[in-house]
Design a protein around this motif. Structure first.
Motif, PDB file in Angstrom:
ATOM      1  N   TRP A 129       0.818  -1.214   0.000  1.00 16.40           N
ATOM      2  CA  TRP A 129       0.000   0.000   0.000  1.00 16.40           C
ATOM      3  C   TRP A 129       0.854   1.267   0.000  1.00 16.40           C
ATOM      4  O   TRP A 129       0.507   2.258  -0.654  1.00 16.40           O
ATOM      5  CB  TRP A 129      -0.965   0.016   1.194  1.00 16.40           C
ATOM      6  CG  TRP A 129      -1.687   1.334   1.242  1.00 16.40           C
ATOM      7  CD1 TRP A 129      -1.482   2.369   2.101  1.00 16.40           C
ATOM      8  CD2 TRP A 129      -2.698   1.781   0.320  1.00 16.40           C
ATOM      9  NE1 TRP A 129      -2.307   3.427   1.794  1.00 16.40           N
ATOM     10  CE2 TRP A 129      -3.064   3.091   0.702  1.00 16.40           C
ATOM     11  CE3 TRP A 129      -3.322   1.191  -0.778  1.00 16.40           C
ATOM     12  CZ2 TRP A 129      -4.044   3.824   0.015  1.00 16.40           C
ATOM     13  CZ3 TRP A 129      -4.293   1.925  -1.472  1.00 16.40           C
ATOM     14  CH2 TRP A 129      -4.651   3.219  -1.074  1.00 16.40           C
ATOM     15  N   ALA A 130       1.960   1.270   0.735  1.00 17.03           N
ATOM     16  CA  ALA A 130       2.801   2.478   0.767  1.00 17.03           C
ATOM     17  C   ALA A 130       3.282   2.839  -0.631  1.00 17.03           C
ATOM     18  O   ALA A 130       3.272   4.017  -1.036  1.00 17.03           O
ATOM     19  CB  ALA A 130       3.986   2.262   1.708  1.00 17.03           C
ATOM     20  N   GLU A 131       3.714   1.831  -1.402  1.00 18.77           N
ATOM     21  CA  GLU A 131       4.153   2.079  -2.781  1.00 18.77           C
ATOM     22  C   GLU A 131       2.977   2.491  -3.657  1.00 18.77           C
ATOM     23  O   GLU A 131       3.085   3.410  -4.476  1.00 18.77           O
ATOM     24  CB  GLU A 131       4.807   0.812  -3.343  1.00 18.77           C
ATOM     25  CG  GLU A 131       6.186   0.540  -2.818  1.00 18.77           C
ATOM     26  CD  GLU A 131       7.208   1.521  -3.396  1.00 18.77           C
ATOM     27  OE1 GLU A 131       7.497   1.457  -4.607  1.00 18.77           O
ATOM     28  OE2 GLU A 131       7.699   2.363  -2.627  1.00 18.77           O
ATOM     29  N   TYR A 132       1.866   1.802  -3.502  1.00 13.41           N
ATOM     30  CA  TYR A 132       0.672   2.142  -4.284  1.00 13.41           C
ATOM     31  C   TYR A 132       0.280   3.595  -4.053  1.00 13.41           C
ATOM     32  O   TYR A 132       0.015   4.350  -4.997  1.00 13.41           O
ATOM     33  CB  TYR A 132      -0.476   1.214  -3.891  1.00 13.41           C
ATOM     34  CG  TYR A 132      -1.739   1.404  -4.707  1.00 13.41           C
ATOM     35  CD1 TYR A 132      -2.075   0.506  -5.709  1.00 13.41           C
ATOM     36  CD2 TYR A 132      -2.602   2.469  -4.473  1.00 13.41           C
ATOM     37  CE1 TYR A 132      -3.241   0.668  -6.456  1.00 13.41           C
ATOM     38  CE2 TYR A 132      -3.753   2.655  -5.213  1.00 13.41           C
ATOM     39  CZ  TYR A 132      -4.067   1.743  -6.208  1.00 13.41           C
ATOM     40  OH  TYR A 132      -5.204   1.924  -6.957  1.00 13.41           O
ATOM     41  N   SER A 133       0.235   3.992  -2.785  1.00 14.59           N
ATOM     42  CA  SER A 133      -0.177   5.347  -2.443  1.00 14.59           C
ATOM     43  C   SER A 133       0.749   6.386  -3.075  1.00 14.59           C
ATOM     44  O   SER A 133       0.297   7.419  -3.585  1.00 14.59           O
ATOM     45  CB  SER A 133      -0.196   5.501  -0.917  1.00 14.59           C
ATOM     46  OG  SER A 133      -0.624   6.783  -0.545  1.00 14.59           O
ATOM     47  N   LYS A 134       2.031   6.086  -3.065  1.00 12.63           N
ATOM     48  CA  LYS A 134       3.008   7.008  -3.653  1.00 12.63           C
ATOM     49  C   LYS A 134       2.770   7.186  -5.146  1.00 12.63           C
ATOM     50  O   LYS A 134       2.731   8.320  -5.663  1.00 12.63           O
ATOM     51  CB  LYS A 134       4.412   6.462  -3.395  1.00 12.63           C
ATOM     52  CG  LYS A 134       5.536   7.234  -4.055  1.00 12.63           C
ATOM     53  CD  LYS A 134       6.893   6.705  -3.596  1.00 12.63           C
ATOM     54  CE  LYS A 134       7.129   5.267  -3.993  1.00 12.63           C
ATOM     55  NZ  LYS A 134       8.456   4.774  -3.564  1.00 12.63           N
ATOM     56  N   TYR A 135       2.589   6.082  -5.856  1.00 13.27           N
ATOM     57  CA  TYR A 135       2.466   6.160  -7.309  1.00 13.27           C
ATOM     58  C   TYR A 135       1.087   6.644  -7.765  1.00 13.27           C
ATOM     59  O   TYR A 135       0.971   7.281  -8.810  1.00 13.27           O
ATOM     60  CB  TYR A 135       2.805   4.810  -7.945  1.00 13.27           C
ATOM     61  CG  TYR A 135       4.292   4.581  -8.000  1.00 13.27           C
ATOM     62  CD1 TYR A 135       5.084   5.263  -8.914  1.00 13.27           C
ATOM     63  CD2 TYR A 135       4.915   3.700  -7.112  1.00 13.27           C
ATOM     64  CE1 TYR A 135       6.457   5.077  -8.960  1.00 13.27           C
ATOM     65  CE2 TYR A 135       6.285   3.507  -7.142  1.00 13.27           C
ATOM     66  CZ  TYR A 135       7.055   4.205  -8.074  1.00 13.27           C
ATOM     67  OH  TYR A 135       8.421   4.028  -8.114  1.00 13.27           O
TER      68      TYR A 135
END
Length: 607
Positions: A129-135
């Motif tokens: 989720w952290a990566e998803y949120s960033k992108y």
């Protein structure tokens, strides 16, 4: 000014660093990000037309007007579904630049954090989720609701969850606020949580969705207009439309991993080649990417032999693990005292013509979106939940003992059961469509309706997509195996039973005159099941399944870099990489995949 698309002479027998097969949502995102570096050259091959500037795409409020039109829609048929009355269903998929982002209902929704973290938990580091949120923030620019909207309905936003400078313009569409008020207040009164902003990983409750619309023009903001058009002047980017990929070309290297050297494609009835100096990337969508792999000799040996294709890599996961996001609706007639200005007005040709005229003035019904959503666990829907969850768990254990599961499928099914038991993960989805959107009965002139759409988010039935011919123009055999696992049908039954309890709760109770479809003659569970079989006529848009089982590192393409097993430089960059279905509509997620893939390829690291 550069043309919208290029002539074959700009591509044929030319060499590019990257050749991208498919100019859809993820493909154009990837192409735009790679060519930010002027030293990188990219060619994009798109089978459809450019379709840029088409009013049926650009002007919102024309739901399903492109469906069945082969200029915009592949209209893929499924094989007859033996667990659903032997019916064949149509899968609407975008054809042309922008792919399905050009024809979906432009609801901008994102999954719960738990669904994305499940991808990483299945053995895919960095896909969380952290990566998803960033992108996802990188892909969008959010425009809060305007004062004339907030004056009549309390749109709420948390800007920390929203992007500020991305290509896709996102805003709160104009809505039928009386329907939103009915839906939102009723579900809160039934015990669901009101979500202030559903874009931070918590969607379990009831909330208002944004839409990928540009409020400066009230037109659709999508991959072709947002990622391609602003960058088409780049000297290092060539996009060729009406170019159907026939197969990936590989260097001869017996006993070694395959290296893709280019792509054979068909344009104007003739075969051509384009060469790749670094990589070939499949972004043709979960249906066509699987087919192209098989036509290129990558897939199940027995499938390839049956269509006369030499097997280069016997890769068992290609075309497997298909999961589809099916839906249908329950429609109601509204009390005439409610002053509902619903989409039903658009059935009047004079009103529709005036609405189109008003759109040129940035007014009227064509600014409308689908805004009211609710997601919640099975335990919030029925006291039968514990027994139903155990029933699903038992079915998974039986499948594991049967010896029929594909590699990695047991892990995916176990994760689905784990999520089903987690009250923080939603199992049911309701959408309030402000108008008549079912097909058993007919709407009456002068009346207003609301349709509650129900959606299957985490299907336990997993199907297949396989080529049945070595002809690239022949559609593959799509078998989503609808209701092969009966828990999926039971999930939809519980949706309908829950919707009917809304009529016991205010303000819904006073606002509804009668249920139209499925209607009073459908009462028992068995009758509801029969109606679902009859009325499940097509699936939701925008890539709702995955055909490459990437979860375990053996079946399709290997995470996190998305390279196809047995190859050095062939990647898959589309929603087909997702190993487990998400509780969302996957449009926004396709941009995340394109954005993240660009950084994986170039080595860029974002904080």
């Amino acid at each position: 000014m550069a043309p919208l698309t290029f002539h074959p002479d700009h591509v044929v027998d030319k060499s590019f660093d990257y050749v991208i097969c498919g100019g859809g949502t993820a493909g154009l995102t990837l192409a735009a990000r790679l060519t930010e570096d002027p030293s990188i050259t990219v060619a994009v091959l798109e089978a459809g037309e450019h379709n840029i500037g088409e009013p049926l795409i650009d002007v919102p409020g024309q739901f399903a007007k492109t469906f069945g039109n082969l200029k915009f829609d592949w209209s893929f048929p499924t094989v007859p579904q033996k667990h659903s009355l032997n019916k064949s269903y149509l899968w609407q998929r975008g054809k042309g630049l922008g792919g399905s982002s050009a024809m979906n209902f432009y609801a901008w929704t994102k999954p719960p954090a738990a669904d994305i973290d499940a991808i990483e938990a299945l053995g895919n580091p960095g896909w969380n989720w952290a990566e998803y949120s960033k992108y996802t923030r990188l892909s969008e620019t959010f425009h809060p609701a305007q004062k004339d909207q907030t004056d009549i309905f309390p749109h709420t936003h948390d800007l920390a969850f929203r992007g500020e400078s991305g290509p896709i313009q996102v805003t709160a569409p104009y809505s039928v606020y009386t329907i939103d008020k009915l839906f939102q207040e009723t579900l809160v009164n039934k015990g669901l949580k009101a979500i202030k902003d559903p874009y931070g990983g918590d969607i379990t409750g009831t909330w208002m969705a944004s839409g990928n619309l540009d409020p400066k023009s009230w037109t659709r903001s999508y991959a072709a207009t947002a990622y391609y058009m602003p960058n088409r002047e780049r000297k290092n980017l060539v996009v060729l439309t009406e170019a159907t990929v026939a197969r990936i070309l590989f260097a001869d290297a017996p006993g070694k991993e395959l290296t893709a050297t280019g792509v054979e494609f068909i344009h104007g009835g003739n075969k051509f080649k384009v060469h790749a100096k670094k990589e070939v990337i499949l972004s043709a969508g979960a249906i066509k990417s699987a087919q192209i792999l098989e036509l290129s000799g990558i897939g199940r040996k027995e499938i390839l032999e049956s269509i006369g294709v030499e097997c280069k890599i016997d890769l068992r996961g290609v075309g497997q693990n298909v999961q589809d996001h099916t839906f249908l609706g329950v429609s109601f007639e509204l009390n005439s005292n409610g002053n509902h200005q619903t989409y039903d007005l658009m059935r009047d040709p004079k009103y529709a013509a005036e609405a189109m005229r008003l759109h040129a003035e940035l007014k009227g019904m064509h600014r409308i979106g689908i805004t009211s959503f609710a997601y919640f666990p099975l335990t919030s829907a029925t006291p039968e939940a514990p027994a139903l969850i155990q029933r699903a768990a038992n079915s998974v254990e039986a499948l594991k003992k049967s010896g029929t599961l594909e590699p990695g499928q047991a892990e995916i099914l176990d994760k689905q059961v784990e999520m089903l038991r987690d009250d923080a993960v939603p199992d049911l989805e309701l959408i309030a469509f402000p108008g008549y959107f079912t097909s058993i009965t007919a709407p009456e002139e002068g009346k207003s309706y609301v349709t509650i759409l129900i959606v299957l988010n985490h299907p336990f039935s997993h199907g297949t997509i396989h080529a049945i011919s070595n002809d690239p123009f022949a559609p593959p055999a799509i078998d989503p195996a609808y209701f092969e696992n009966d828990n999926d049908l039971e999930n939809l039954v519980q949706h309908i039973k829950y919707i009917r309890t809304m009529s016991e709760t205010e303000p819904w109770k006073s606002a509804i005159v009668r249920e139209m479809d499925p209607g009073p003659n459908c009462q028992t569970d068995e009758e509801i099941r029969s109606e679902i079989h009859l009325r499940l006529s097509w699936n939701m848009l925008a890539h709702r399944r995955n055909d490459l089982n990437a979860a375990t590192g053996k079946a399709g393409c290997r995470f996190p870099e998305l390279k196809v097993y047995g190859t050095t430089n062939l990647r898959v960059v589309d929603v087909g990489i997702i190993p487990i279905h998400l509780a969302t509509h996957t449009h926004a997620t396709a941009y995340v995949i394109g954005e993240k893939a660009a950084d994986l390829i170039t080595g860029r690291v974002r904080e």
